[in-house]
Design a protein around this motif. Sequence first.
Motif, PDB file in Angstrom:
ATOM      1  N   UNK A  57     -12.652 -18.607 -49.378  1.00 41.84           N
ATOM      2  CA  UNK A  57     -13.747 -17.651 -49.509  1.00 41.84           C
ATOM      3  C   UNK A  57     -13.430 -16.352 -48.786  1.00 41.84           C
ATOM      4  N   UNK A  92     -22.334   2.823 -45.556  1.00 45.10           N
ATOM      5  CA  UNK A  92     -23.688   2.431 -45.930  1.00 45.10           C
ATOM      6  C   UNK A  92     -24.514   2.113 -44.684  1.00 45.10           C
ATOM      7  N   UNK A  96     -27.870   4.140 -43.312  1.00 45.44           N
ATOM      8  CA  UNK A  96     -29.140   3.447 -43.061  1.00 45.44           C
ATOM      9  C   UNK A  96     -29.596   3.653 -41.626  1.00 45.44           C
ATOM     10  N   UNK A 151     -29.761  -5.199 -40.790  1.00 49.21           N
ATOM     11  CA  UNK A 151     -29.635  -5.900 -42.061  1.00 49.21           C
ATOM     12  C   UNK A 151     -28.510  -6.912 -42.004  1.00 49.21           C
ATOM     13  N   UNK A 152     -28.916  -8.142 -42.067  1.00 53.44           N
ATOM     14  CA  UNK A 152     -27.913  -9.188 -42.050  1.00 53.44           C
ATOM     15  C   UNK A 152     -27.085  -9.170 -43.325  1.00 53.44           C
ATOM     16  N   UNK A 153     -27.692  -8.748 -44.399  1.00 48.73           N
ATOM     17  CA  UNK A 153     -26.971  -8.705 -45.669  1.00 48.73           C
ATOM     18  C   UNK A 153     -25.768  -7.771 -45.554  1.00 48.73           C
ATOM     19  N   UNK A 154     -26.001  -6.601 -45.004  1.00 46.59           N
ATOM     20  CA  UNK A 154     -24.907  -5.648 -44.853  1.00 46.59           C
ATOM     21  C   UNK A 154     -23.907  -6.142 -43.812  1.00 46.59           C
ATOM     22  N   UNK A 160     -17.593 -10.533 -44.171  1.00 48.83           N
ATOM     23  CA  UNK A 160     -16.870 -11.295 -45.186  1.00 48.83           C
ATOM     24  C   UNK A 160     -15.612 -10.577 -45.650  1.00 48.83           C
TER      25      UNK A 160
ATOM     26  N   UNK B  58     -21.266 -17.796 -48.925  1.00 52.01           N
ATOM     27  CA  UNK B  58     -21.905 -16.944 -49.922  1.00 52.01           C
ATOM     28  C   UNK B  58     -23.189 -16.340 -49.392  1.00 52.01           C
ATOM     29  N   UNK B  62     -27.604 -21.086 -44.362  1.00 50.43           N
ATOM     30  CA  UNK B  62     -27.446 -20.520 -43.036  1.00 50.43           C
ATOM     31  C   UNK B  62     -27.341 -21.656 -42.044  1.00 50.43           C
ATOM     32  N   UNK B  72     -31.379 -20.013 -46.931  1.00 46.08           N
ATOM     33  CA  UNK B  72     -31.582 -18.665 -46.439  1.00 46.08           C
ATOM     34  C   UNK B  72     -32.792 -18.008 -47.093  1.00 46.08           C
ATOM     35  N   UNK B  74     -34.667 -14.508 -48.142  1.00 44.98           N
ATOM     36  CA  UNK B  74     -34.349 -13.108 -48.382  1.00 44.98           C
ATOM     37  C   UNK B  74     -35.625 -12.286 -48.457  1.00 44.98           C
ATOM     38  N   UNK B  77     -36.376  -6.250 -48.152  1.00 50.29           N
ATOM     39  CA  UNK B  77     -35.392  -5.414 -47.480  1.00 50.29           C
ATOM     40  C   UNK B  77     -33.971  -5.932 -47.752  1.00 50.29           C
ATOM     41  N   UNK B  78     -33.818  -7.227 -47.682  1.00 50.85           N
ATOM     42  CA  UNK B  78     -32.512  -7.831 -47.947  1.00 50.85           C
ATOM     43  C   UNK B  78     -32.060  -7.527 -49.369  1.00 50.85           C
ATOM     44  N   UNK B  81     -30.864  -4.055 -49.620  1.00 52.24           N
ATOM     45  CA  UNK B  81     -29.526  -3.938 -49.024  1.00 52.24           C
ATOM     46  C   UNK B  81     -28.461  -4.493 -49.952  1.00 52.24           C
TER      47      UNK B  81
END
Lengths: 238, 238
Positions: A57, A92, A96, A151-154, A160, B58, B62, B72, B74, B77-78, B81
């Motif tokens: 991954x 990004x 933000x 932002x955990x997503x970013x 990753x 992915x 979590x 997880x 979301x 906001x997520x 992002x």
Amino acid sequence: MPEKSEKNGRLNVIASLRKLISEGVYAPGERLKELHVAERLQVSRMPVRLAFRTLEQEGLLQKTGTRGYVVRQFSEEDVLCAVEVRGALEGLAARRLAEQGVTEEVGAQLRDCLSRGEALLEKGHLVKADIEVWATLNQEFHRAIVGATGSRVIHDAIARNDHLPFASADSIIIDDAVLDREYGKLRMAHAQHQLVFQALSRGEGARAEMLMREHAYIGLRYGTLFGLGEVGRASETT
Amino acid sequence: MPEKSEKNGRLNVIASLRKLISEGVYAPGERLKELHVAERLQVSRMPVRLAFRTLEQEGLLQKTGTRGYVVRQFSEEDVLCAVEVRGALEGLAARRLAEQGVTEEVGAQLRDCLSRGEALLEKGHLVKADIEVWATLNQEFHRAIVGATGSRVIHDAIARNDHLPFASADSIIIDDAVLDREYGKLRMAHAQHQLVFQALSRGEGARAEMLMREHAYIGLRYGTLFGLGEVGRASETT
DNA sequence: TCGTTATTCTTTGGATCCAAAGTAAAGGTT
DNA sequence: AACCTTTACTTTGGATCCAAAGAATAACGA
């Protein structure tokens, strides 16, 4: 054999394997067999299988069409792309952060990084140990920005994509020429950090993003992505 | 129970589990136990453990601080992002492609997508089945661009960030209002695709990038990221 | 002698078993 | 009655075993 975790005496197979690969023990393109790795790390095949999944991954390993995994080869082109991806994502994050405003705490953290960088520069030259100091400092600066976006997503997206096996500074020969070049890089990187901080403080999102994207190239511009000569040896990357 | 692979009669545990999560069988925030999932999918714990690892990478699962995994959550906001991340990365791909030039083959592929989109639009309205057609078409267009850059690093970066559990179209009620909105979205998306294609053909990298980044927001602008109401329910995301 | 087929061996994927760590519950003590 | 301690149970991580798929090799036929 790699050292085991202090806490529970268990070996972190993923970290160990990642290290073995970045050290070149398992060369790019080489087929990786579960049993072989397992015996080398003194564990059973099971944790190795888990590790293979994770490293696949991360992009460090690659499933072969038929069966098994090979160590991924990275071309110079790949490294450039990774740098641009990183730049795009950190850009990004910077935008933000600028738009949502820098808190006092984060501001202080960034200022601290900057002043420590300043201190390094004032010496006028680097010694080998400084490189590691700078690496830490740099990491701290970037992490602070990415972390501050909340932002955990970013954050995850960046994490990753941050697994390219660049050798660490202590695995190559550091001579005076290298130290000189590093000093030049440090000057430039520091200046860029200052600009990024300025843009962030002023809430100039677009500018912060642009500066961060440019900043991402610094390792390439100064040719001091340690180990690049090694990873760049691969001609084919598919 | 989910259907098994035609080829070897084996169950794709990762895909099945991903589906279960996106269907809401395992709700956001819910603790996931190996044994429970294993029994549900009629496999042993082993493939489930492998799957947990993959889905954690992915971002769908979590690790809890102590032990085990949770689904997880979301926030809106997520989702925003994730959209911006996607835009940043696809924008990068578009710029690279424009700069390196669109081959005849890729050009034909993109033109084909565009003309099929045109055909959909000419009907003047949509029926439910069209939504799936458009989804495929859209995917094809984007994949063609990302694939044509030839950079696996960028491709993987995008793929890795493309796992947010949006519900598919067939899991929500499609009424006339939805179809109308979708038609509007399709018009807009098609126009944007045309512009992107134009920029790509002309080798206008910066413009292609900008257009692609804007295009990423389309799902949000038209409020038709299916299931967003669901995934957006979570107030906390950390 | 070369090509094709069959057999054997290697290697991976899945299942079960065992140990260790963490959690919950029950019982005792203050 | 409340809190602490100890014990039992739940759940995960690791090891080993077994089966199946692929690859290599050997043998047979043309």
